[in-house]
Design an enzyme around this catalytic site. Sequence first.
Site, short mmCIF file in Angstrom:
data_model
loop_
_atom_site.label_atom_id
_atom_site.label_comp_id
_atom_site.label_asym_id
_atom_site.label_seq_id
_atom_site.Cartn_x
_atom_site.Cartn_y
_atom_site.Cartn_z
N TRP A 151 0.85 -1.20 0.00
CA TRP A 151 0.00 0.00 0.00
C TRP A 151 0.88 1.24 0.00
O TRP A 151 2.06 1.14 0.32
CB TRP A 151 -0.91 0.01 1.24
CG TRP A 151 -2.20 0.73 0.97
CD1 TRP A 151 -2.56 1.96 1.41
CD2 TRP A 151 -3.28 0.24 0.16
NE1 TRP A 151 -3.82 2.27 0.91
CE2 TRP A 151 -4.27 1.25 0.16
CE3 TRP A 151 -3.50 -0.93 -0.56
CZ2 TRP A 151 -5.46 1.11 -0.56
CZ3 TRP A 151 -4.69 -1.07 -1.27
CH2 TRP A 151 -5.65 -0.06 -1.26
N ASP A 183 0.34 10.91 -0.35
CA ASP A 183 -0.70 11.94 -0.35
C ASP A 183 -2.08 11.32 -0.04
O ASP A 183 -2.20 10.10 0.09
CB ASP A 183 -0.74 12.66 -1.69
CG ASP A 183 -1.27 11.78 -2.82
OD1 ASP A 183 -1.08 10.54 -2.77
OD2 ASP A 183 -1.89 12.32 -3.76
N GLU A 202 -18.43 6.84 -5.16
CA GLU A 202 -17.22 7.66 -5.16
C GLU A 202 -17.18 8.58 -6.37
O GLU A 202 -16.92 9.78 -6.28
CB GLU A 202 -16.00 6.74 -5.16
CG GLU A 202 -14.66 7.46 -5.14
CD GLU A 202 -13.51 6.48 -5.25
OE1 GLU A 202 -13.26 5.96 -6.37
OE2 GLU A 202 -12.85 6.22 -4.23
#
Length: 626
Positions: free
Chosen positions: A149, A205, A434
């Site tokens: 990840w 980020d 989303e």
Amino acid sequence: MTRFLNIAAGIVALAALGSASPRQRAEPAGLDAFISEERGIALQGALNNIGPNGSLVPGTSAGFVVASPSKANPDYFYTWTRDSALTMKTIVDEFLFGDTSLQTYIEDYIHAQAVLQTVTNPSGTLLPSGTGLGEPKYYVDGTRFNAAWGRPQRDGPALRAITLMTYSNWLISNGQEEKARDVVWPVIANDLSYTGQYWNATGFDLWEEVSGSSFFTTQSQYRALFEGGELAETLGVECTGCDEAPQVLCFLQSYWNGEYITANINDQSGRSGRDANTILGPISVFDVNAQCDSLTVQPCNPRGLANFKVLIDAFRNASLYPINEGIPQSSGVAVGRYPEDVYYGGNPWYLITLGAAEYLYDAVAQWKTQASLTVDKTSLPFFKDIYAAARVKTYKPTGNGTEFSDILAKVTAYADSFVAVAQTYTPSNGSLSEQFNKTAPGNPLSAHDLTWSYASFVTMAERRAGQYPPSWEPSVPAEVPAQCAASLTKGTYSPALAAGAPNVTTTCMSKVLFAVNASTYYGENVYLVGNTTDLGSWNIRNSHPLQSSNYTEENPLWFLQVDLTAGETVSYGYAKHEDCNQPYIYETTNRTLVVPACVEGADDVVVARTSDEWEGPDGSSGGCAS
Ligand code: NOJ
Ligand code: NOJ
């Protein structure tokens, strides 16, 4: 079925969109009616995704906010620290506005996060140096997630601290200062320690893609550290890390490139830096009483407004987003994360299109509060788009002209037009996923019932209705050091016992280098799994992906460094997997390793190295990776 949808540019008929709708809106609702109905749907939509009773997320532990109930394409059935903190901030604010039924969610969240802080994970541990707090996501029962990840992500602790501080301030004003100090502050203190220690270190980020420094992250970090210093003083406790605030504010100024705010710096992304990161940051540090020239970069800030225009204009391009074709310059469009985005094809997001509206409502609220609006050279192009007569000057509500109120009305209408775009693409049952398709008919895409989308609707609706979160900005404008410095304060960390954290103690972890020679097809990967939680408890979903950067034909090496508990005897093995819907291939042997003692204070030292040879069947090329 044909439904009529109201868009900024007119009324368009679209073919059936979305699914069976329990709450049909037969007529296209006006904006006010839409917002008042959708606000309730959105708040409930967020609550449905929170354990233990959220109707869409059975199996979720109390206080954990699930990103979306979607378990495949994409699998968002996890709890992200960022999404959770932003959602719980919305819930705390709604609680402050009078919805007392929400308090149990907040109390559960405090407990859940206190426990989560102690969970050892691939980013590290709580003790001794807080590294584990940068882990972006966990399973919905609060256990660690081992797969590859973009980690660490350093916005999470700051955002969580902000949410918990907002609630703490309420406790203090309601006679529960002791609880704020003894129960909640220890959770906050860990997060502030982390923020003060690592604000100047790179990380991923908010979109989990770019490693570097991120405007959204830095901006949230400043707010957390500044507020932390104030709260600590009120509570009569020490804040380790909060002294870094002026340096963080100094650093925040460096994202401005003269034209717009660059979302990521110190990065290798090769992107232009136009990114909704830079409007989501200002709305999450919004303070209605702040000054527009505040260095915290509030929504009404001239650089912020110039940036807003540059960002929105990047999405006006109809070859990027066909659904934005023909929308005039003075009207809102569908907005996505950044123009180069390819995730799910790169589409507009509800939370960003709504965030653009919220941004403008925030700015209007600030000008109203100040009874003053200054247009300068930097912000002039923003104003010109919606008010052609705008000039460089300070507008006031007093005197005989109506320009001040005319401009505010224009900006408000501009904000409304972004909401109208979101309305157009909201299915009739009010569910918010989303993304929505950049191509007509703009159908919902990616994770359904995204918690953050719902939270963003609620905060937008609050601002539009004149409901503002508590102020936090310094009453005396913050100043920055003459010279920015890359400083840090070493944090102090301890489990927040009174909030329910287990009494973990410093474990010196031993770094083990797992190395296995395993020939693989192009596109085939190798995973490590074993009997301890660190090694995924024999659950292949929670195995560790190995690295192949030293792989050659003669020396097909796969490797990974993993932190394990000293003295433990672990069983482990490897698995191969090709991402062509083929099953995992497991080794036919079970391996054992006794983890050697750790090296105190030198946690980078590898204390053991395996040299394993793959023992098991070979895979076959699935051919889908070429
Ligand atoms: C790539 C996406 O762009 C990123 O934002 C997302 O979090 C990850 N994939 C995982 O879904
Ligand atoms: C992908 C987004 O890019 C990221 O910001 C978010 O945390 C996760 N999805 C979960 O919603």
